[in-house]
Write a protein that holds these residues in place. Structure first.
Motif, PDB file in Angstrom:
ATOM      1  N   LEU A   1       1.108   4.252  -2.825  1.00 15.11           N
ATOM      2  CA  LEU A   1       0.854   5.564  -2.485  1.00 15.11           C
ATOM      3  C   LEU A   1       2.118   6.358  -3.272  1.00 15.11           C
ATOM      4  O   LEU A   1       1.735   7.471  -4.084  1.00 15.11           O
ATOM      5  CB  LEU A   1       1.099   5.893  -1.259  1.00 15.11           C
ATOM      6  N   THR A   2       3.152   5.870  -3.309  1.00 17.39           N
ATOM      7  CA  THR A   2       4.503   6.413  -4.100  1.00 17.39           C
ATOM      8  C   THR A   2       4.240   6.394  -5.496  1.00 17.39           C
ATOM      9  O   THR A   2       4.362   7.482  -6.448  1.00 17.39           O
ATOM     10  CB  THR A   2       5.667   5.685  -3.836  1.00 17.39           C
TER      11      THR A   2
ATOM     12  N   GLU B   1      10.622  10.573  -3.906  1.00 17.24           N
ATOM     13  CA  GLU B   1       9.229  10.713  -4.608  1.00 17.24           C
ATOM     14  C   GLU B   1       9.069  12.241  -4.517  1.00 17.24           C
ATOM     15  O   GLU B   1       8.521  12.768  -5.585  1.00 17.24           O
ATOM     16  CB  GLU B   1       8.104   9.994  -3.655  1.00 17.24           C
TER      17      GLU B   1
ATOM     18  N   ILE C   1       5.423   3.320   7.613  1.00 16.23           N
ATOM     19  CA  ILE C   1       6.343   2.634   6.447  1.00 16.23           C
ATOM     20  C   ILE C   1       6.884   3.795   5.631  1.00 16.23           C
ATOM     21  O   ILE C   1       7.996   3.987   5.100  1.00 16.23           O
ATOM     22  CB  ILE C   1       5.721   1.582   5.598  1.00 16.23           C
ATOM     23  N   VAL C   2       5.762   4.727   5.117  1.00 12.62           N
ATOM     24  CA  VAL C   2       6.182   5.653   4.271  1.00 12.62           C
ATOM     25  C   VAL C   2       7.207   6.811   4.770  1.00 12.62           C
ATOM     26  O   VAL C   2       8.206   7.147   4.001  1.00 12.62           O
ATOM     27  CB  VAL C   2       4.817   6.528   3.743  1.00 12.62           C
TER      28      VAL C   2
ATOM     29  N   ASP D   1      12.744   6.526   0.341  1.00 16.88           N
ATOM     30  CA  ASP D   1      11.617   6.262  -0.952  1.00 16.88           C
ATOM     31  C   ASP D   1      11.060   7.620  -1.087  1.00 16.88           C
ATOM     32  O   ASP D   1      10.763   8.167  -2.110  1.00 16.88           O
ATOM     33  CB  ASP D   1      11.035   5.156  -0.568  1.00 16.88           C
TER      34      ASP D   1
ATOM     35  N   ILE E   1       1.009  10.971 -11.060  1.00 19.92           N
ATOM     36  CA  ILE E   1       0.525  12.141 -11.246  1.00 19.92           C
ATOM     37  C   ILE E   1       1.461  13.434 -11.811  1.00 19.92           C
ATOM     38  O   ILE E   1       1.166  14.196 -12.821  1.00 19.92           O
ATOM     39  CB  ILE E   1      -0.201  12.675 -10.087  1.00 19.92           C
TER      40      ILE E   1
ATOM     41  N   VAL F   1      10.771  13.981  -7.178  1.00 20.55           N
ATOM     42  CA  VAL F   1      10.416  13.765  -8.397  1.00 20.55           C
ATOM     43  C   VAL F   1       9.235  14.934  -8.717  1.00 20.55           C
ATOM     44  O   VAL F   1       8.991  15.289  -9.716  1.00 20.55           O
ATOM     45  CB  VAL F   1       9.883  12.173  -8.564  1.00 20.55           C
TER      46      VAL F   1
ATOM     47  N   GLN G   1       0.688  -1.286   0.001  1.00 19.61           N
ATOM     48  CA  GLN G   1       0.038   0.105   0.057  1.00 19.61           C
ATOM     49  C   GLN G   1       0.778   1.188  -0.145  1.00 19.61           C
ATOM     50  O   GLN G   1       0.429   2.140  -0.749  1.00 19.61           O
ATOM     51  CB  GLN G   1      -1.028  -0.177   1.128  1.00 19.61           C
ATOM     52  N   ALA G   2       1.986   1.084   0.775  1.00 23.57           N
ATOM     53  CA  ALA G   2       2.945   2.554   0.766  1.00 23.57           C
ATOM     54  C   ALA G   2       3.442   2.422  -0.588  1.00 23.57           C
ATOM     55  O   ALA G   2       3.583   3.671  -1.152  1.00 23.57           O
ATOM     56  CB  ALA G   2       4.037   2.182   1.877  1.00 23.57           C
ATOM     57  N   MET G   3       3.771   1.317  -1.099  1.00 22.20           N
ATOM     58  CA  MET G   3       4.361   1.479  -2.542  1.00 22.20           C
ATOM     59  C   MET G   3       3.458   2.032  -3.632  1.00 22.20           C
ATOM     60  O   MET G   3       3.693   2.986  -4.523  1.00 22.20           O
ATOM     61  CB  MET G   3       4.884  -0.031  -3.035  1.00 22.20           C
TER      62      MET G   3
ATOM     63  N   VAL H   1       0.912   2.063   7.414  1.00 24.12           N
ATOM     64  CA  VAL H   1       1.368   2.631   6.091  1.00 24.12           C
ATOM     65  C   VAL H   1       1.961   3.935   6.312  1.00 24.12           C
ATOM     66  O   VAL H   1       3.157   4.018   5.574  1.00 24.12           O
ATOM     67  CB  VAL H   1      -0.088   2.752   5.271  1.00 24.12           C
TER      68      VAL H   1
ATOM     69  N   VAL I   1       1.400   9.253  -6.663  1.00 24.96           N
ATOM     70  CA  VAL I   1       2.114  10.486  -6.780  1.00 24.96           C
ATOM     71  C   VAL I   1       3.061  10.843  -7.869  1.00 24.96           C
ATOM     72  O   VAL I   1       3.069  11.966  -8.590  1.00 24.96           O
ATOM     73  CB  VAL I   1       2.768  10.893  -5.389  1.00 24.96           C
ATOM     74  N   ILE I   2       3.847   9.840  -8.059  1.00 23.34           N
ATOM     75  CA  ILE I   2       4.925   9.855  -9.334  1.00 23.34           C
ATOM     76  C   ILE I   2       3.995  10.016 -10.529  1.00 23.34           C
ATOM     77  O   ILE I   2       4.346  10.514 -11.536  1.00 23.34           O
ATOM     78  CB  ILE I   2       5.910   8.725  -9.235  1.00 23.34           C
TER      79      ILE I   2
END
Lengths: 114, 154, 94
Positions: A77-78, C67, C55-56, C63, A84, C70, A73-75, C52, A81-82
């Protein structure tokens, strides 16, 4: 019968996106295909992390039960955004191309470049 | 060109509620579903609503792309500086240093399911706020740039 | 000829991706060691209830830094594409 329907839907989304990018010549429609591929990848990631009967990985007033996998789920989310950011950048470039050449057709733009 | 009075009144009415909801999602990011990116996207939706309801000249007279870009830069700098301060305390980059230093945001957590306390989780709320204002500035200023691209001649 | 190449490419890609999609098993992920560790230890190591977000911003902080970079770079690129040009600036697009 369709026990893994989410994976099949994700595969179909990716196939539709790649097909759109290959057969369409309008730059806006090619970007739409890229967005479809992104949606398919997001669906694949979220589907991989699902456990049968799982709850969201948040402990605030959580009911009992096994939790689904949080890393995917965290990936996701990344990835959103990327996606978009890259879509907005590509659309900006298409607007510049349209203003310079008067068309958004990839083949005509390439012919103008010589 | 401004849109009709009905659209402008509805946008004026909705804008503060969208802001409050977005900052709620940002600040409760470590307790409830949400976080910096999602809340920033919600706030940027409110800004885009104002861009749609009013004309481009009216918006750029009030807010300007430069200030939105500055907001985004402040968010990114706050993010990196919060991660860099960890080096001062002798731990590595991106370590959760607020958990060991000071009483702020440092209440002990009840492990397992609990009702939730806003004053926990170390530097994660600070990071949420930084990323929230960065995403708010970035998405708003991208829409404003693309709107300016439709205006001018070549 | 070109349409034939595109059709063959789409057909082969479709078969490969669909084969991979049908082969996966839904509801029972095979490798869960890392996620089990995050769910069982994330709350005591970071203090946040939302795993979540933990982790983020904590476990995978680099990571998130990439992001954010970017996103910032994309905004810079869009701003360069639509910048206001001076009158005497000479630019050739052909």
């Amino acid at each position: 019968m369709f026990f893994n329907l989410p994976f099949i839907v994700a595969a179909l989304l990716v196939i539709l996106g790649i097909t759109t990018m290959l057969i369409k010549r309008n730059l806006i429609k090619m970007i739409m295909g890229l967005a479809l591929v992104e949606a398919g990848v997001n669906l694949l990631l979220v589907s991989i992390g699902y456990r049968a009967g799982g709850i969201a990985p948040i402990f605030t007033s959580a009911p009992d039960g096994v939790m689904v996998m949080p890393t995917v789920q965290a990936m996701t989310l990344t990835n959103i955004v990327i996606g978009i950011a890259t879509t907005a950048l590509l659309l900006s470039f298409v607007m510049v191309i349209y203003r310079m050449y008067g068309t958004a057709n990839a083949e005509k733009v390439r012919k103008l470049r010589g | 060109m401004n849109m009709s009075k009905i659209v402008r009144s509805a946008a004026n009415l909705l804008f503060p509620f969208i802001l409050v909801f977005g900052f709620y999602i940002v600040l409760h990011g470590h307790l409830t579903p949400g976080g910096g990116f999602q809340g920033g996207a919600v706030i940027a939706t409110g800004f885009v609503l104002m861009f749609v309801a009013y004309s481009y000249d009216f918006i750029t007279g009030r807010i300007g792309a430069e200030s939105l870009h500055t907001t985004e830069t402040i968010g990114l700098v706050l993010f990196i500086v919060t991660a860099l301060v960890a080096i001062v305390f002798g731990v590595t980059f991106f370590t959760n240093w607020m958990l060991d230093v000071g009483p702020v945001l440092n209440n002990p957590v009840a492990f397992g399911p609990n009702p939730g306390d806003l004053n926990t989780a170390g530097f994660i709320p600070v990071m949420n706020l930084a990323v929230g204002i960065e995403v708010l500035g970035a998405l708003s200023v991208i829409v404003l740039y693309m709107l300016s691209g439709t205006k001018e001649e070549i | 000829m070109k349409n034939l190449v595109i059709g063959a490419t789409v057909l082969i890609l479709s078969l490969g991706i669909l084969y991979a999609g049908v082969g996966l098993e839904f509801g029972a992920p095979p490798f869960t060691d890392m996620d089990d560790y995050f769910v069982s230890h994330g709350q005591e190591q970071t203090g946040g209830n939302n795993i979540v977000t933990d982790i983020v911003f904590d476990f995978r902080g680099f990571d998130t830094l990439g992001e954010a970079t970017v996103l910032f770079t994309a905004v810079l690129g869009a701003g360069l594409a639509f910048r206001k040009r001076r009158e005497d600036e000479d630019y050739e697009y052909e």
